[in-house]
Design an enzyme around this catalytic site. Structure first.
Site, mmCIF file in Angstrom:
data_model
loop_
_atom_site.group_PDB
_atom_site.id
_atom_site.type_symbol
_atom_site.label_atom_id
_atom_site.label_comp_id
_atom_site.label_asym_id
_atom_site.label_seq_id
_atom_site.Cartn_x
_atom_site.Cartn_y
_atom_site.Cartn_z
ATOM 1 N N ARG A 132 38.285 50.944 14.835
ATOM 2 C CA ARG A 132 38.436 52.409 14.764
ATOM 3 C C ARG A 132 37.195 53.097 15.322
ATOM 4 N NH1 ARG A 132 40.684 50.274 10.151
ATOM 5 N NH2 ARG A 132 42.792 50.953 9.585
ATOM 6 N N ASP A 165 44.870 53.835 2.522
ATOM 7 C CA ASP A 165 44.433 52.509 2.034
ATOM 8 C C ASP A 165 44.816 52.360 0.543
ATOM 9 O OD1 ASP A 165 41.755 52.011 4.236
ATOM 10 O OD2 ASP A 165 42.677 53.963 3.903
ATOM 11 N N ARG A 225 48.468 51.714 0.315
ATOM 12 C CA ARG A 225 48.762 50.314 0.680
ATOM 13 C C ARG A 225 48.413 49.379 -0.482
ATOM 14 N NH1 ARG A 225 46.258 51.076 6.766
ATOM 15 N NH2 ARG A 225 48.242 51.477 7.797
ATOM 16 N N HIS A 282 37.520 54.678 5.660
ATOM 17 C CA HIS A 282 38.895 54.259 5.941
ATOM 18 C C HIS A 282 38.836 53.048 6.859
ATOM 19 C CE1 HIS A 282 42.987 54.053 7.311
ATOM 20 N NE2 HIS A 282 42.668 54.418 8.552
HETATM 21 N N1 LIG Z 1 43.570 58.133 9.605
HETATM 22 C C1 LIG Z 1 44.560 57.263 9.578
HETATM 23 O O1 LIG Z 1 44.880 56.702 8.535
HETATM 24 C C2 LIG Z 1 45.281 56.955 10.831
HETATM 25 C C3 LIG Z 1 44.809 57.457 12.020
HETATM 26 N N2 LIG Z 1 45.449 57.183 13.183
HETATM 27 C C4 LIG Z 1 44.850 57.744 14.390
HETATM 28 O O2 LIG Z 1 45.626 58.868 14.806
HETATM 29 C C5 LIG Z 1 45.387 59.084 16.205
HETATM 30 C C6 LIG Z 1 46.709 59.264 16.915
HETATM 31 O O3 LIG Z 1 47.442 58.071 16.922
HETATM 32 P P1 LIG Z 1 48.873 58.004 17.645
HETATM 33 O O4 LIG Z 1 49.685 59.159 17.241
HETATM 34 O O5 LIG Z 1 49.386 56.649 17.420
HETATM 35 O O6 LIG Z 1 48.452 58.178 19.162
HETATM 36 P P2 LIG Z 1 49.393 58.678 20.371
HETATM 37 O O7 LIG Z 1 48.737 58.241 21.621
HETATM 38 O O8 LIG Z 1 50.794 58.266 20.102
HETATM 39 O O9 LIG Z 1 49.328 60.263 20.252
HETATM 40 C C7 LIG Z 1 48.196 61.013 20.535
HETATM 41 C C8 LIG Z 1 48.679 62.382 20.953
HETATM 42 O O10 LIG Z 1 47.552 63.229 21.072
HETATM 43 C C9 LIG Z 1 47.752 64.067 22.201
HETATM 44 N N3 LIG Z 1 46.481 64.583 22.656
HETATM 45 C C10 LIG Z 1 45.458 63.892 23.192
HETATM 46 N N4 LIG Z 1 44.459 64.738 23.498
HETATM 47 C C11 LIG Z 1 44.857 65.974 23.150
HETATM 48 C C12 LIG Z 1 44.259 67.255 23.227
HETATM 49 N N5 LIG Z 1 43.043 67.424 23.724
HETATM 50 N N6 LIG Z 1 44.962 68.306 22.775
HETATM 51 C C13 LIG Z 1 46.199 68.158 22.264
HETATM 52 N N7 LIG Z 1 46.810 66.960 22.182
HETATM 53 C C14 LIG Z 1 46.141 65.881 22.616
HETATM 54 C C15 LIG Z 1 48.437 63.164 23.218
HETATM 55 O O11 LIG Z 1 49.093 63.910 24.220
HETATM 56 C C16 LIG Z 1 49.388 62.391 22.313
HETATM 57 O O12 LIG Z 1 50.642 63.034 22.190
HETATM 58 C C17 LIG Z 1 44.587 57.872 16.684
HETATM 59 O O13 LIG Z 1 43.223 58.199 16.752
HETATM 60 C C18 LIG Z 1 44.841 56.851 15.603
HETATM 61 O O14 LIG Z 1 43.844 55.866 15.533
HETATM 62 C C19 LIG Z 1 46.577 56.436 13.212
HETATM 63 C C20 LIG Z 1 47.116 55.953 12.059
HETATM 64 C C21 LIG Z 1 46.492 56.130 10.773
HETATM 65 C C1 LIG Z 2 45.528 53.071 12.423
HETATM 66 C C2 LIG Z 2 44.967 53.258 11.098
HETATM 67 O O1 LIG Z 2 43.896 53.770 10.914
HETATM 68 C C3 LIG Z 2 45.736 52.802 9.972
HETATM 69 O O2 LIG Z 2 46.952 52.635 10.033
HETATM 70 O O3 LIG Z 2 45.115 52.568 8.923
#
Ligand SMILES: NC(=O)C1=CN([C@@H]2O[C@H](COP(=O)(O)OP(=O)(O)OC[C@H]3O[C@@H](n4cnc5c(N)ncnc54)[C@H](O)[C@@H]3O)[C@@H](O)[C@H]2O)C=CC1
Ligand SMILES: CC(=O)C(=O)O
Length: 413
Positions: free
Chosen positions: A187, A247, A250, A274
């Site tokens: 991450r 977490d 989970r 996280h």
């Molecule tokens: N905190 C957590 O528990 C979790 C965090 N994540 C994180 O969430 C983030 C997104 O993951 P996904 O949705 O799978 O990625 P993704 O690639 O499917 O979606 C990202 C989206 O952000 C948009 N985007 C990128 N730059 C942008 C900007 N400047 N302005 C507006 N939109 C913009 C893209 O066009 C895309 O639609 C990642 O950093 C991932 O690691 C994912 C799962 C859990």
């Molecule tokens: C991608 C991520 O941060 C999660 O699923 O925990």
């Protein structure tokens, strides 16, 4: 109501005469009386409580029949056959407030953003959902797709825009935009790229919703929650990272599997960062209020022959396991974010492990964001719960804070 309507209908000839003869404002008021009496059983009594137009008396309408013009604006269209169908179908009587307090923006419509959107919508949490993404085709496609399901959820508006002005007045802004992890990626490796994206997004959200609460999901979530705090200039209570709520969820699921019960009666906090260096608080883990360690003091320790600590290793490995299998994680985080959104919008004052500014908490000296149990409501984080941590847990938390601080120092905010 029926008698009154009957009396109004009897007044119609007088009203029509007045309509033809008099000035525009009076015309509007009187013709509204006419159309109202003929067409509607809607809240006439409500209207009468607000009547004010003194001109009505000139035309033989008693004070009880005076109707405030502004309450009835638009009803004239009902007698005008040239008006659009919508206006023939409905009289805009008292339109809903444009700022209902339930407006939520989601920036980033990837897997995570859309999982958040569907979880929030299907649980009827927000009254208004604004979707923002930099990819206009994806934005339009996702927005239309969600809108086509709106007939099956409670009243909510959904719209999408690439312009941040559409987000104005949001109670909560959820940020999921950014680069995701691929298989094997950590991450923290995402921090520099996603920080640049945040420099673009956060000031725009702040410009249009200066009183909003920011809920950061993009990884590395703790570092980016800190970045959002710095970039927004908001008080720390209004910047929250989704943190270890996922977490912890989970962990509760895995506990429930081992104990063969439902997750909702299993409790256990995962705190800290996280992901990889998260910290399980075994001393608090319980089933329906019964602490596991009160039953067996070895639970979660190296002496534990049942190896319960394996559950935490599974929590840590969860994201990579799912990413290897389906390419990304989405549903768990979507439901986790929906729960946090509900707590904020409904001012529930319930507790969740979320990422918050922990400087000064548990003797942490660094200004870093880490997850600890927090009480959430309409001010964001209203309180931080000061858990009783043992020395090993405290040491782990301090190590977490130090390593996050080092990462922060290497970034340019
Ligand atoms: N905190 C957590 O528990 C979790 C965090 N994540 C994180 O969430 C983030 C997104 O993951 P996904 O949705 O799978 O990625 P993704 O690639 O499917 O979606 C990202 C989206 O952000 C948009 N985007 C990128 N730059 C942008 C900007 N400047 N302005 C507006 N939109 C913009 C893209 O066009 C895309 O639609 C990642 O950093 C991932 O690691 C994912 C799962 C859990
Ligand atoms: C991608 C991520 O941060 C999660 O699923 O925990």
């Amino acid at each position: 109501m029926l008698n009154f309507r009957h009396n109004l209908i009897k007044l119609i000839p007088k009203l029509l005469k007045a309509v033809i003869a008099q000035t525009a404002p009076v015309h509007s008021a009187l013709s509204t009386c006419y159309s109202t009496s003929l067409k509607y059983s809607f809240s006439i009594s409500n209207t009468l409580q607000k009547v004010q137009n003194p001109n009505c008396s000139k035309y033989g309408i008693t004070p009880a029949h005076r109707i405030h013009q502004s309450q009835l604006r638009g009803a004239c269209s009902l007698v005008n056959s040239g008006k659009p169908l919508r206006e023939k179908l409905m009289h805009d009587f008292e339109l809903p407030s444009p700022l209902s307090g339930g407006k939520v923006t989601i920036v980033g419509l990837g897997h995570v953003g859309m999982a958040c959107a569907i979880s929030i919508l299907s649980q009827n949490i927000a009254s208004e959902l604004v979707l923002v993404d930099r990819n206009p085709d994806k934005l339009r496609g996702e927005t239309l797709d969600l809108q086509h399901g709106l007939a099956f959820v409670r009243n909510a508006q959904v719209y999408g825009d690439t312009q941040y002005s559409a987000t104005a007045g949001s109670k909560l802004c959820i940020v999921t935009a950014g680069v995701p992890q691929g298989p094997g990626d950590s991450r923290t490796s995402l921090a520099p790229k996603n920080l640049e994206i945040f420099k673009e997004i956060i000031p725009r959200l702040v410009k249009y919703s200066p009183e909003t609460i920011l809920l950061i999901v993009t990884n590395p979530v703790d570092t980016l929650a800190y970045a959002a705090w710095k970039l927004s200039g908001f008080p720390a209570n209004r910047v929250i990272g989704s943190g270890t709520n996922l977490d912890s969820s989970r962990f509760r699921f895995l506990l429930s599997q081992r104990l063969k019960v439902v997750p909702s009666i299993c409790h256990g906090w995962i705190i800290g960062e996280h992901g990889d260096s998260s910290i399980p608080i075994w001393s608090d883990a319980s089933l329906a209020g019964v602490r596991l360690r009160d039953v067996d003091s070895r639970v979660g320790t190296k002496k534990d022959v049942e190896n319960w600590s394996q559950l935490h290793q599974e929590v840590v490995g969860s994201a990579q396991e799912i990413i290897k299998l389906k390419g990304y994680t989405s549903w768990g985080i979507g439901l986790s974010v929906a729960a946090l959104t509900r707590a904020i919008l409904e001012n529930s004052q319930s507790s969740y492990a979320v990422s918050t500014l922990v400087q000064g908490i548990h003797d942490i000296s660094e200004d870093v964001f880490l997850s600890v149990p927090c009480i959430l409501g309409d001010t964001g984080v209203s309180r931080i719960i000061l858990q009783t941590l043992n020395s090993a847990e405290l040491a782990d938390l301090h190590n977490c804070a130090k390593s996050l601080y080092e990462i922060q120092k290497s970034l340019h905010f």
